[in-house]
Design an enzyme around this catalytic site. Structure first.
Site, short mmCIF file in Angstrom:
data_model
loop_
_atom_site.label_atom_id
_atom_site.label_comp_id
_atom_site.label_asym_id
_atom_site.label_seq_id
_atom_site.Cartn_x
_atom_site.Cartn_y
_atom_site.Cartn_z
N HIS A 69 12.58 -17.52 -35.19
CA HIS A 69 13.82 -17.04 -34.58
C HIS A 69 14.41 -18.03 -33.59
O HIS A 69 15.62 -18.23 -33.53
CB HIS A 69 13.58 -15.72 -33.85
CG HIS A 69 13.76 -14.51 -34.71
ND1 HIS A 69 14.97 -14.10 -35.18
CD2 HIS A 69 12.86 -13.60 -35.15
CE1 HIS A 69 14.81 -13.00 -35.90
NE2 HIS A 69 13.55 -12.67 -35.90
N GLU B 238 7.54 -6.61 -27.74
CA GLU B 238 8.66 -6.11 -28.54
C GLU B 238 8.13 -5.59 -29.87
O GLU B 238 8.43 -4.47 -30.28
CB GLU B 238 9.65 -7.23 -28.75
CG GLU B 238 10.84 -6.87 -29.63
CD GLU B 238 11.71 -8.08 -29.96
OE1 GLU B 238 12.87 -7.86 -30.34
OE2 GLU B 238 11.23 -9.23 -29.87
N HIS B 239 7.37 -6.42 -30.57
CA HIS B 239 6.73 -6.03 -31.84
C HIS B 239 5.21 -6.17 -31.66
O HIS B 239 4.74 -7.22 -31.23
CB HIS B 239 7.13 -6.95 -33.00
CG HIS B 239 8.60 -7.18 -33.14
ND1 HIS B 239 9.25 -8.24 -32.53
CD2 HIS B 239 9.53 -6.51 -33.84
CE1 HIS B 239 10.53 -8.21 -32.86
NE2 HIS B 239 10.74 -7.17 -33.64
N GLN C 256 31.97 -14.29 -23.75
CA GLN C 256 33.38 -13.87 -23.83
C GLN C 256 33.55 -12.63 -24.71
O GLN C 256 34.48 -11.84 -24.49
CB GLN C 256 34.27 -15.02 -24.32
CG GLN C 256 33.93 -15.61 -25.66
CD GLN C 256 32.93 -16.76 -25.58
OE1 GLN C 256 32.09 -16.80 -24.69
NE2 GLN C 256 33.04 -17.70 -26.52
N ASP D 18 12.10 -5.77 -39.51
CA ASP D 18 13.31 -6.55 -39.24
C ASP D 18 14.44 -6.21 -40.20
O ASP D 18 15.62 -6.36 -39.87
CB ASP D 18 13.01 -8.05 -39.34
CG ASP D 18 12.30 -8.59 -38.11
OD1 ASP D 18 12.32 -7.91 -37.07
OD2 ASP D 18 11.74 -9.70 -38.19
N HIS E 29 28.36 24.12 1.18
CA HIS E 29 27.74 24.43 -0.10
C HIS E 29 27.34 25.91 -0.14
O HIS E 29 27.57 26.61 -1.13
CB HIS E 29 26.49 23.56 -0.32
CG HIS E 29 26.79 22.16 -0.78
ND1 HIS E 29 27.51 21.28 -0.04
CD2 HIS E 29 26.44 21.52 -1.93
CE1 HIS E 29 27.61 20.13 -0.68
NE2 HIS E 29 26.97 20.25 -1.85
N GLN F 48 8.06 -14.80 -36.52
CA GLN F 48 8.83 -14.56 -35.29
C GLN F 48 9.15 -15.85 -34.56
O GLN F 48 10.20 -15.98 -33.93
CB GLN F 48 8.09 -13.58 -34.38
CG GLN F 48 7.99 -12.18 -34.94
CD GLN F 48 9.34 -11.60 -35.33
OE1 GLN F 48 10.21 -11.39 -34.50
NE2 GLN F 48 9.53 -11.36 -36.62
N ASN G 192 21.99 -14.37 -26.97
CA ASN G 192 21.30 -15.39 -26.19
C ASN G 192 21.37 -15.05 -24.69
O ASN G 192 21.88 -14.01 -24.29
CB ASN G 192 21.87 -16.78 -26.49
CG ASN G 192 23.34 -16.91 -26.09
OD1 ASN G 192 23.85 -16.14 -25.27
ND2 ASN G 192 24.02 -17.88 -26.66
N THR H 97 12.67 -13.08 -28.72
CA THR H 97 11.83 -12.19 -29.50
C THR H 97 10.36 -12.44 -29.26
O THR H 97 9.95 -13.55 -28.90
CB THR H 97 12.16 -12.31 -31.00
OG1 THR H 97 11.52 -11.25 -31.71
CG2 THR H 97 11.71 -13.64 -31.56
#
Length: 434
Positions: A263, A329-330, A191, A363, A422, A260, A215, A238
């Site tokens: 998380h 990602e890392h 939302q 981080d 053109h 990690q 999420n 992650t």
């Protein structure tokens, strides 16, 4: 706890199945669609309905009052305030250097000039998660590059918390206050993304770009609304990958994998190594360290899931092939000559070099971004940075002489595409005065 995937003796190519979390955004999109539609049609009434349903609290005001932001900043414990200020300072330094030149001017021929201007997005909506962990660090990771880019209108949204009277977490509010962000909303989930994209009359003006992690329902809403509004990425759970050899410290590696996994139960922790001895030592260290960590159940779930593993390879070259295919990602490099190995990495959201550059540093306070591509998207996408908030606009400025010098070629090209109008737009200028 960590399963072992033995790739020794195997070539790493597209047929190899590497650890990855299951993340079905398409299914979530169908669940999110009615939420987005309700916010678009019913505005604040829909926000109240979903706030009650999902957050178990309806804020007295969806826009956080200015005095609440000031109160949250004033209430910061001095040590935490100092840590936040330093993290902001370092991110500002790096972001300032990400900006580069804001205008490029090329004179192709005399009188034939093309500029490229970098124009900031006018208004952005920045989402900050507040579920399993109140990610106050995500506030500065989103806000600082937007401010450096020159974005003139910045709004932040984070879920309302029942324990804080329907306000977002106070540390999130405090960081907003430290950064001078006055437009903050107590709205969470899909939302919040719908509110940013469609706007809510009398509450929130629509934005041009939405950034920030969340999420699967936040990701689904971003996918559903892409096009109506710009988005940074569809970030999944992650990930950390560690490429390590026999010389790596197993205690360090274990701690980083656990950090990690903390998380999210879907977080991925992957060790790639050519050393069975290190793999065994890391397994032992993980078992001991997990018992001492606060979120042990969440960590165990993540580490024992299909998305996490120890991957055994023949040698460092094979290990590099794995991490480049995985595109984490890392990515930590804990090997001999770590900087040289890191220079051979093609695909990663961020690379952490050597034993003294753990992911936790990035981080919070390294100065780098922590909003990074996941699920293999680092093969083609970058982390959130100043350029995320800039648009490249070409400005074409030709003189009469420069146009006429090129006119025949343009007319020929237009004819080849069967677009005579053109070409005519060039021809009509041939006999005109300057």
């Amino acid at each position: 706890m960590l399963r072992t995937l033995d790739l020794r003796g195997h070539a790493v190519d597209s047929s190899v199945s590497l650890p990855r979390a299951a993340f079905d955004v398409e299914a979530a999109t169908e669940r999110v669609r009615p939420i987005v539609q309700a916010v678009a049609e019913r505005g604040e009434a829909a926000l109240a309905e979903f706030s009650e349903r999902f957050d178990k609290v309806v804020p007295a005001s969806f826009r956080v009052p200015a005095e609440e932001l000031a109160t949250a900043e004033a209430a910061l414990e001095p040590g935490l305030r100092a840590a936040l200020v330093e993290a902001i300072r370092r991110r500002q330094i790096v972001a300032g250097n990400e900006l580069d030149a804001t205008e490029v001017r090329v004179e192709i021929e005399p009188g034939a000039v093309v500029y490229q201007r970098s124009v900031p997005v006018r208004r952005v909506g920045l989402y900050v998660p507040g579920g399993l962990a109140p990610l106050a660090s995500s506030v500065l990771m989103n806000v600082v590059p937007a401010q450096v880019a020159g974005v003139s209108s910045i709004a932040v949204s984070s879920p309302p918390q029942a324990e804080f009277g329907g306000l977002p977490h106070p540390t999130i509010l405090a960081v907003c206050s430290l950064l001078g962000v006055a437009e903050v909303y107590a709205v969470g989930g899909a939302q919040a993304i719908a509110m940013f994209a469609h706007g809510v009359p009398g509450l929130c003006e629509p934005v041009d770009l939405v950034t920030g992690p969340g999420n699967i329902y936040v990701v689904a809403a971003k996918r559903l609304l892409r096009g109506r509004v710009g988005i940074d990425s569809e970030a999944g759970p992650t990930e950390i990958a560690v490429l390590a050899d026999a010389g790596a410290n197993p205690q360090f590696v274990a701690a980083d994998l656990i950090s990690q996994a903390e998380h999210d139960p879907l977080a991925a922790s992957v060790l790639v190594t050519d050393s069975p001895e290190l793999a065994a030592a890391v397994q032992t260290a993980v078992a001991v360290q997990v018992e001492a960590t606060r979120h042990a159940e969440r960590v165990r779930t993540a580490l024992s899931g299909e998305q996490s593993a120890i991957v055994l390879v023949d040698d460092l070259d094979a290990g590099l092939a794995v991490v480049n295919a995985y595109a984490a990602e890392h990515l930590e490099i804990q090997t001999a000559n770590a900087a040289a190995v890191a220079a051979r990495v093609r695909n990663a959201g961020a690379v952490f070099v050597g034993p003294w550059s753990p992911v936790s540093l990035g981080d919070y306070a390294a100065g780098s971004t922590h909003v990074l591509p996941t699920a293999g998207a680092a093969r083609h996408s970058s982390g959130l940075n100043v350029k995320t908030f800039l648009r490249a606009v070409h400005v074409i400025d030709y003189s009469r002489e420069a146009l006429l010098e090129l006119a025949g070629r343009v007319e020929t090209f237009a004819g080849a595409e069967d677009l005579p109008a053109h070409g005519a737009a060039i021809t009509v200028r041939r006999g005109a005065d300057a």
